[in-house]
Every structure is written in C-alpha cells, then in structure tokens.
Design an enzyme around this catalytic site. Structure first.
Site, mmCIF file in Angstrom:
data_model
loop_
_atom_site.group_PDB
_atom_site.id
_atom_site.type_symbol
_atom_site.label_atom_id
_atom_site.label_comp_id
_atom_site.label_asym_id
_atom_site.label_seq_id
_atom_site.Cartn_x
_atom_site.Cartn_y
_atom_site.Cartn_z
ATOM 1 N N ASP A 1 0.835 -1.297 -0.102
ATOM 2 C CA ASP A 1 -0.091 0.098 0.131
ATOM 3 C C ASP A 1 0.991 1.176 -0.182
ATOM 4 O OD1 ASP A 1 -2.283 1.553 0.243
ATOM 5 O OD2 ASP A 1 -2.310 1.713 2.377
ATOM 6 N N ASP B 1 -1.457 -1.272 6.117
ATOM 7 C CA ASP B 1 -1.722 -1.047 7.571
ATOM 8 C C ASP B 1 -2.993 -0.722 7.840
ATOM 9 O OD1 ASP B 1 -1.592 1.321 6.321
ATOM 10 O OD2 ASP B 1 -0.470 2.388 7.663
ATOM 11 N N ASP C 1 -6.958 -2.753 3.858
ATOM 12 C CA ASP C 1 -5.981 -3.778 3.467
ATOM 13 C C ASP C 1 -6.266 -4.964 4.084
ATOM 14 O OD1 ASP C 1 -4.565 -1.733 2.239
ATOM 15 O OD2 ASP C 1 -3.386 -1.291 4.080
#
Length: 752
Positions: free
Chosen positions: A441, A640, A644
């Site tokens: 990410d 995080d 996700d």
C-alpha cells in the site's frame, strides 16, 4: 457480625485509617504498596482473569495440558506455552537421573571392560560375583532411573503412536531381560553360549545406553530452554516496579503488577517505561529499538503515546497508564511470539509422514537383523543377534527427525521478535521464504502516513478559505489520515469551522455531508460522478498536482465543483533503500493504492517500483491478489489499514505494518513493529534462513537414520568386520539430536 480486635493484632495506619491483617504475609504486602490496597485498586486487579500456565508439545502443538508431563503422541516433555524464569521440573529430574545413571555406568564398565585398561576386576572377584554385582548396579537404573522411558514407551503403544521411546524401551528392555535370564537361568541357553556355565550379559550396555540417553535429553532440554531466551528477554524489558505519583505530589516505587489503568507514573532518565501510557507532562526522547528495531530515539511530548519496555533517554516524563498487564503491547508481542513457537510449518508434515512409517519399519529391521544374525552369524550367534537388534532399535530413535522443524521455528520466532518481526504462525514464515511478488500500500507503508495540506484551489465563486472551511468541517467526522491533514491545515490558516451533519463515508471514494445547510462532497472523480457532479473542469489542475505526487481531492457544493484541496504524504526515508534490497532478494514490488494513477505513478517513479495499481478499492486489492496467485505468483501483501485487511487475508503471506489498524494485524501472518519496509527485508532474510536451517536439519536427520540403521544392523560386518555396540548406537542417537538443536540455535546469531 462482630469482630473483637485483640491488642496484639497486626495493624497499620495509613491515610487516617487503621488496617488489620490476618497474617504477617498480608501485612508485608500492604507495607510494600499501602496506597494500592487502601485505595481499593487491589479489588480491580483481583478481578482480572487469571492466566493459568498451560503446557504443550514442541512437536505437536495441538496437545495442550494444564500440567507438565509427556506428549501422548511423541513422548517429548511438554513445555510451558510462554517461557518463564521457573526452572524446568523435567530438566531437574532428568539431570538427577543422569548423574545417578552415570555413577552406576562407570563401575559397570570397569567390571566388564576393566581388563582392557589393566584393571582385571572380574578376575579378582570372580566371574559369578561380577555378574551379580552388575545385576545389583543395573537393576535400580533400569527399573527406577529409566522409568520415564518405559512409561513413555508404554504410552506410545497404548496411543498407537510409535515413537523414539518405543524403540528405546524395546532396546533397553531387551538388553536387560536377556541379561536377567542369562544371570539366573543360564541353563536355557545352548551350550555354545555358555563359558564355564555362565552366559555373557548386557547389563553394562543397558545402563550406559540409559546414561547416554539422559545426557542427550538433558542437553536437548537445556537447548530448548535457550530457544525461549528471546521471549524471556522481551518479558524482562518491563521493569519490576513503577514509580507511582499520588494526588498530593508524593512518589514511591510500587510493584508493577499493582499498577492499574489511570495511574500517574514517573519515568526518569534511563528508566524503562513500565506500561503503555500517554505522556501527561514533560518532554523526552524514547529509545524504541527494543520493540521496533529502529535505532533513532523518538521525541515524545504531552499527549504522545509511549510503550512499555522502551527506554527513556534524557528527560523526565509523567505518564498516564492506559494499558497494563496482558493488555500492553509488550505482553501481546510475547503472546504472538509464543503462539508462533507452537505453530507448525507445512514442511513439518514431511517429517510427520516419515515418522509414522519409520518406527514400525525400524522394528521390522530389528527383527530381521535378529533372525539373520541368529541363523547366519558367527558363534555365539544369539549374542550377536541380540546386539544387532538392540543397536538398530537404539540408533534409529527419530528424535532428531521430529525436532528438525519445530526447534528452528522456535528459535526464528525469538530472533524475529528481537528484530521487530513478529511471526503469527510458522506457515507464514515458510511461505515468506518462497514469495516472489510483494504488493504494498502507499499511505503509511511507503509514506509517513502523516500527510500535510499543500494546496487549496478555488474553481468557482467560492473563495479558497471557504473551500477549505467546508472541506475541513466535513472531515471532522472522518478518521482517514487525509482528514487530519486538512483539519490541521485549516487550523494553521485560522479558518473557522462549521459543524457538519448527515456525514457519510463512501468507501474508496470520499465523504459527503451537510455544512451550513449546503450539501458538500469531498473526494475523487468517482465520487463526483456518483453525486452527478462534473469534475472535468478541474481535472487538468488536479493532474498537475498528482504529477508532483500529491493527492488531489475535489470539493463539490450542492453538486457543483467548487475547488480542489491537495495533500502530500512524505515518503519514508528508509523506503527507497528497502525497495532496492527487496529487488536484490528477487522480489517484484507492486504498489496497490486507492490513490489516483498520476499520484501513484509519481511515487513509484521516485522509488523504482515495478508496477502500479491505482484507484483500487478494498475488494479490488483482494481481487488483484487473487489474480496474481491464479497466474502462479507467490504473493505477499503489506498494508496498515482496515482497507488492506481483505487483501492481507487473501495473500500467501499478509504483512501488517505495526503502526496500523488492529484488523490489519489480525489478518496478517507477520507483523512489523517498525512500520516500514526495512522490516520486510528483515522478515525475508529471516524466512529464507529459517527454511534453509530446517532443510539442513531434515537432511542431517534423514542421512543419520538412513546410514545409521543399516550399520547398526551389521551390513558392514561381512566386509569390514564392523558391528556397532548398543552403547555406541546410544551415543550416536543422542549426538544426532544435539547436532540438530545446535544447528537451529545458529539462527539466534542471524544478522538482521
């Protein structure tokens, strides 16, 4: 009920009250922390759920017991699920039995082999007396010292789980029973087996085997205790006491277990932070390297969070306890590492499948060796047959085979914890070694996750400050990292904020609501399209901002585009170097982000990322993981945020950045406490080293058993005249286990 207080009653005065005690012990505990008991906090602590120690098998983690003992499947000693400083009862017991066995083995060897070194004791006292002395020395060892071996061997038969103790029991039992019959019923043996009316015995072999096995077990138990050193070191990071600050300003050191949420605590320079908390007063830098692996101290001021076990460097802090006992980050880390120690890697299945057929096969080989030697061996054939069968049973104990995987996983879990890499389960670690694609990410993983407002652009009649005021008012209800940046930017510019109503977060698009009676929308192009707005007039300016790596968000008022606010999230200093290291390890790095294509590509270009998937919603990230896996890629996903979590769960290995959301941590197999990509580099190195170590252990165990059993059976005797004695076989068996453990312990020194 009336209680009569006698003059000699145990009492203490504190805070204007008198307290009475039933015993000196209670009074001593009160004296150590009078405020804790007098304030009623003791009652709060007393209501905490007690965590009783449980024991599990290092080779079969599904076996869980409330007390120590032996595993019903493999016979290994159960060990506490979380290592403690308490000495191992089995290690103490086995050490005592080892020394007693060794004390009996020495005179037995002298009695039987003394003549070879110039001590013909047998000739001095007579052969018959020597045999009786051997019997007297050996019997307590076989029937008492070796009792745990026979108990475990019998359990293996009852549970239909043949294991190393099955073989040891058969081997030692056969040697002792043969010797017993030879001592008291020598007449049952053929004449050619008797010399002077007496038959040779194996008392010394049985006792020396027992002593050697105890040596191996003691070394193994000590080594297994060492694998928990990393967890014990983590547990020791928290101090034993905490300095409590009372409402009158006085301070004193209280036992750590007496600290409750809400207590105000003093942390002086050089002290360990006792519990998780929030800085209430003071300013200092905190060394968090013991938890995160990051060497640079972090500046902490009023309102900042601190973690138990970290070190206060130079200033004095007053902190308010927010999590104590098992709720602290440190306690949760210990639990996670302990859980990884108990989990099984898929490669362990290979050892299990081999062990299932190995023991019956060995028993068959031992019987075959006995028969062949009995009918084809030299005189006395029966003695050679017994020696060959016992040697096969002893040398083939599959202890090294069973330890090969769990001992490496246990050591790796501890080493990883020291480096800020928490392993949730062994399977994740094994899969990490085989990963060839890493999806990351952007926000919070590649970047700081603390974006800042950079631009406000008006696109209509509404002034810039009003555009920002409307966006900030709406973002008051959002928990997104970009919301904080907009709010902070508005505060810095002194923009007054109105109150938003009808707030709604539209996943992957933005937020909507009502401010001052007007309908406000803040988000990406997809949100503008969803509300029927036209973002085309602002796309050119938004693209220019995105090319600079900024995130541009449209602001619409009553369905009409009013302006753009742009936010930039600085890239972490360690990210570029970490990606270079990941490439060097053969990984393809892909960014999957909910941000727009231009911004994502700008960040990717700076970092040398291989591919970009932008504008991806949570379900899109999961679909992308599924797509790569279907194409034959082995995928690790690092993230995080809550968004996700689906992708983390779908990936071969989910990697949660420890600075993120709890749901992300729960969905992942690995957690990085440091929160940056250098942790992934460390995790990858640890995973590859661990898998390599396991393969080495399995190789040692397989080669040892493959070569040892035929030699013990006597295949080299016709050519070289070489036949292993049961004592040599016992020594070799013990050394094989020790060699596997020693190899696994090398992981403790792995440079991460």
């Amino acid at each position: 009920m009336t209680v009569t207080i006698k003059p000699e009653a145990r009492m203490r005065d504190f805070g204007g009250d008198t307290f009475y005690f039933c015993s000196d012990g209670c009074r001593t505990k009160f004296d150590a922390d009078p405020y804790f008991y007098a304030s009623g906090n003791a009652a709060k602590v007393g209501k905490r759920a007690p965590q009783g120690t449980q024991w599990t098998c290092p080779m079969h983690p599904e076996i869980v017991r409330d007390e120590p003992g032996a595993c019903p499947k493999c016979g290994m000693a159960l060990e506490p699920m979380v290592p403690s400083d308490e000495p191992s009862e089995e290690l103490t017991d086995f050490t005592r039995r080892m020394w007693i066995s060794a004390a009996a083995a020495v005179p037995l060897v002298i009695l039987t082999m003394g003549e070879l070194v110039g001590l013909p004791v047998r000739d001095w006292i007579g052969h018959q007396i020597a045999i009786y002395l051997e019997f007297l020395l050996a019997t307590p060892i076989v029937l008492w010292a070796a009792l745990p071996f026979f108990q475990r061997g019998w359990d293996s038969v009852k549970n239909r789980s043949p294991n190393m103790w099955t073989l040891i029991s058969l081997g030692v039992g056969a040697a002792y029973l043969y010797s017993l019959v030879a001592t008291f019923l020598p007449g049952v043996f053929p004449e050619q087996y008797r010399m002077g009316g007496m038959v040779g015995t194996y008392y010394e072999a049985a006792v020396v085997i027992i002593a050697l096995i105890f040596v191996g077990q003691v070394l193994e138990l000590r080594a297994r205790e060492r694998t928990g050193d990393a967890i014990r070191a983590l547990m020791d990071l928290a101090p034993k006491t905490a300095r409590r600050i009372l409402s009158d300003g006085s301070e004193y050191d209280a036992p750590l277990e007496n600290i409750v949420e809400g207590d105000l605590l003093r942390v002086r320079p050089g002290d360990s932070v006792p519990v998780d908390g929030e800085v209430a007063e003071g300013r200092s830098s905190i060394d968090e390297s013991m938890i995160t692996g990051e060497a640079v101290p972090i500046e902490k001021t009023e309102g900042d969070r601190v973690t138990g076990g970290t070190i206060n460097k130079n200033g004095t802090l007053a902190i308010r306890a927010t999590a104590v006992g098992s709720d602290t980050v440190l306690a949760q880390i210990v639990d996670m590492v302990a859980g990884a120690r108990r989990s099984r890697a898929p490669i362990q299945g290979l050892a299990d499948r081999v062990s299932e057929v190995f023991v019956p096969t060995v028993v068959g080989i031992a019987i075959l060796a006995f028969v062949v030697w009995l009918f084809a061996g030299p005189s006395p054939a029966f003695v050679f047959a017994i020696a060959a069968a016992v040697s096969v049973l002893i040398i083939a104990c599959p202890c090294a085979l069973g330890l090969a995987t769990p001992i490496s996983i246990t050591t790796a879990a501890g080493r990883g914890a020291q480096a800020g890499v928490l392993i949730k389960d062994a399977e994740a670690l094994e899969r990490m070694a085989r990963v060839d694609t890493l999806i990351v990410d952007k926000t919070g993983t590649l970047t700081e996750g603390r974006p800042k407002l950079t631009d406000v652009i008006a696109l209509g009649d509404i002034p810039e400050d009003d555009v920002l005021a409307l966006a900030a008012a709406l973002e008051r209800g959002s928990e997104h990292p970009l919301a904080e940046a907009i709010l902070e930017g508005a505060r810095e510019r002194g923009v007054p904020l109105d109150k938003a109503t009808d707030f709604e977060a539209v996943t992957g698009k933005g937020v909507t609501g009502t401010v001052g009676g007007r309908s406000i929308a803040l988000g990406n192009t997809a949100l503008m399209q969803a509300i029927g707005g036209d973002a085309a007039s602002g796309e050119e300016k938004a693209d220019a901002l995105r090319t600079e790596g900024k995130t541009a968000m449209f602001v619409a008022v009553d369905g009409t585009l009013a302006g753009i606010v742009a936010v930039a999230d600085p890239i972490k200093e360690t990210t570029a170097a970490a990606i270079r290291d990941l490439h060097a390890q053969g990984l393809r790095v892909i960014m999957a982000t909910g941000d727009n294509q231009r911004t994502a590509e700008a960040v990717a270009a700076k970092l040398g990322i291989d591919d970009v998937r932008a504008g991806v919603l949570p379900e899109g990230k999961k679909a992308f993981v599924d797509e790569l896996r279907a194409a034959g890629r082995s995928v690790a996903m690092a993230g995080d945020g809550v968004n996700d979590a689906p992708a983390l769960a779908a990936a071969d290995v989910g990697i949660a950045m420890g600075t993120g959301a709890d749901v992300a941590v729960e969905s992942a197999g690995l957690t990085l406490l440091g929160g940056d990509l250098t942790g992934i580099v460390r995790a990858r190195k640890l995973a590859k080293a661990t898998l390599r170590n396991i393969k080495q252990n399995l190789f040692f165990a397989f080669v040892y058993n493959t070569a040892g059993v035929p030699i013990a059976a006597g295949v080299l005797y016709p050519v070289f005249g070489l036949l292993l004695s049961p004592m040599i076989a016992a020594a070799a068996m013990s050394l094989s286990s020790v060699s596997v453990i020693a190899n696994a312990l090398r992981l403790r020194r792995l440079d991460l």
